[in-house]
Design a protein around this motif. Sequence first.
Motif, short mmCIF file in Angstrom:
data_model
loop_
_atom_site.label_atom_id
_atom_site.label_comp_id
_atom_site.label_asym_id
_atom_site.label_seq_id
_atom_site.Cartn_x
_atom_site.Cartn_y
_atom_site.Cartn_z
N SER A 154 0.83 -1.21 0.00
CA SER A 154 0.00 0.00 0.00
C SER A 154 0.87 1.26 0.00
O SER A 154 0.45 2.30 -0.51
N PHE A 155 2.06 1.18 0.53
CA PHE A 155 2.95 2.34 0.57
C PHE A 155 3.57 2.63 -0.80
O PHE A 155 3.98 3.75 -1.07
N LEU A 156 3.62 1.62 -1.67
CA LEU A 156 4.19 1.82 -3.00
C LEU A 156 3.31 2.71 -3.88
O LEU A 156 3.79 3.34 -4.81
N PHE A 157 2.03 2.77 -3.60
CA PHE A 157 1.09 3.48 -4.45
C PHE A 157 0.67 4.84 -3.90
O PHE A 157 -0.29 5.43 -4.37
N GLN A 158 1.38 5.34 -2.94
CA GLN A 158 1.08 6.66 -2.40
C GLN A 158 1.84 7.72 -3.19
O GLN A 158 2.88 7.44 -3.79
N ASP A 159 1.31 8.94 -3.20
CA ASP A 159 1.94 10.04 -3.93
C ASP A 159 3.32 10.38 -3.35
O ASP A 159 4.28 10.56 -4.08
N LYS A 160 3.38 10.46 -2.06
CA LYS A 160 4.63 10.80 -1.38
C LYS A 160 5.22 9.54 -0.75
O LYS A 160 4.51 8.74 -0.17
N ARG A 161 6.53 9.37 -0.88
CA ARG A 161 7.17 8.19 -0.30
C ARG A 161 7.18 8.27 1.22
O ARG A 161 7.69 9.22 1.80
N THR A 162 6.60 7.26 1.82
CA THR A 162 6.61 7.14 3.27
C THR A 162 6.89 5.69 3.64
O THR A 162 6.77 4.79 2.80
N LEU A 163 7.22 5.48 4.88
CA LEU A 163 7.47 4.14 5.39
C LEU A 163 6.34 3.75 6.34
O LEU A 163 5.72 4.61 6.94
N PRO A 164 6.10 2.45 6.50
CA PRO A 164 5.04 2.03 7.41
C PRO A 164 5.30 2.47 8.85
O PRO A 164 4.38 2.81 9.57
N PHE A 165 6.57 2.47 9.23
CA PHE A 165 6.94 2.86 10.58
C PHE A 165 8.06 3.89 10.50
O PHE A 165 8.98 3.75 9.72
N PRO A 166 7.97 4.92 11.32
CA PRO A 166 9.03 5.93 11.30
C PRO A 166 10.34 5.34 11.83
O PRO A 166 10.41 4.94 12.99
N ALA A 167 11.32 5.23 10.97
CA ALA A 167 12.60 4.66 11.35
C ALA A 167 13.71 5.41 10.64
O ALA A 167 13.49 6.06 9.62
N TRP A 168 14.91 5.30 11.17
CA TRP A 168 16.07 5.92 10.56
C TRP A 168 16.75 4.88 9.67
O TRP A 168 16.95 3.74 10.07
N PHE A 169 17.07 5.27 8.45
CA PHE A 169 17.81 4.39 7.54
C PHE A 169 19.00 5.16 6.99
O PHE A 169 18.88 6.35 6.66
N PRO A 170 20.13 4.51 6.86
CA PRO A 170 21.32 5.20 6.35
C PRO A 170 21.28 5.37 4.83
O PRO A 170 22.29 5.69 4.22
N LEU A 171 20.13 5.17 4.23
CA LEU A 171 19.96 5.26 2.78
C LEU A 171 19.10 6.47 2.45
O LEU A 171 18.23 6.86 3.23
N ASP A 172 19.29 7.03 1.28
CA ASP A 172 18.46 8.14 0.83
C ASP A 172 17.22 7.56 0.15
O ASP A 172 17.07 7.63 -1.07
N TRP A 173 16.33 7.00 0.96
CA TRP A 173 15.17 6.31 0.42
C TRP A 173 14.11 7.25 -0.16
O TRP A 173 13.25 6.82 -0.92
N LYS A 174 14.20 8.53 0.15
CA LYS A 174 13.22 9.48 -0.38
C LYS A 174 13.50 9.82 -1.84
O LYS A 174 12.59 10.20 -2.57
N ASN A 175 14.74 9.68 -2.28
CA ASN A 175 15.12 10.07 -3.64
C ASN A 175 15.52 8.90 -4.52
O ASN A 175 15.84 9.11 -5.69
N SER A 176 15.54 7.70 -3.99
CA SER A 176 15.94 6.54 -4.78
C SER A 176 14.91 5.44 -4.63
O SER A 176 14.60 5.00 -3.51
N MET A 177 14.38 4.98 -5.75
CA MET A 177 13.38 3.92 -5.73
C MET A 177 13.99 2.62 -5.20
O MET A 177 13.34 1.90 -4.41
#
Length: 174
Positions: free
Chosen positions: A143-166
Motif C-alpha cells: 500500500s505504501f508503493l502506491f502513495q503520492d509521497k514516499r513514506t514508510l510504514p513505521f518511522p525509522a532511521w535508515f542510512p539510505l536516501d530512500w526518499k530520492n531513490s526507488m
Amino acid sequence: MANNGIDYFRINWRVWKQLGAVDLNERKYGSYRFWRALLFNFMVTIVYPVTLLMVMFSFELPLDNLMNFNISITSVATVVKFLMYTRQLNKVLEMEQVFAELDKRVEFVKELEMHKSMTKELRLVSKMFILAYGAAAVNAESSFLFQDKRTLPFPAWFPLDWKNSMLYYLLALF
C-alpha cells in the motif's frame, strides 16, 4: 500405525529453517548456514529495532512519537521472543517423540480416522496462519508503493536516501 510425529510440525520446521532458527539453535559455528542465519537475524532482529529506537521522540507530533515508541517496544519484545523460541527448539523435538509414542497407541479404525482428521486440521490451521500473515504483510507493505509521497510504514532511521531513490525505498520497505 506408527506416525513419527513430524506431520504435526512439518510446516513449522520449514519456517524455522527459512528464518534461520534451526541453524542458530544447532550452534555449528563452522557452518556457512549458521553464519548466514546469524547475519540475517542480526539485520532483521537487531538492526531494525535500533533504527526505530534512533528516531524515538524526534517527531513534532506527540502521536508520531507515541506510535514510534509502541512499535519500538513491540519490536524489541519480538526479538526477545524469537531468541527464546530459538533456544527452545530442542523441546519441540522432545514433543515430537512424545507424539510418536502416542501415535503408536492408535490401533482401531475409528481412532485412525480421528487421528488423520486431526492431523489434517493441524496442518490446515498452520497454513491458514501463514497465508493470513503473508497476505497482511504484503498488503501493508504494498500500500505504501502506491502513495503520492514516499513514506514508510513505521518511522525509522535508515542510512539510505530512500526518499530520492526507488531502489533504496524498496530496500527500506523490505
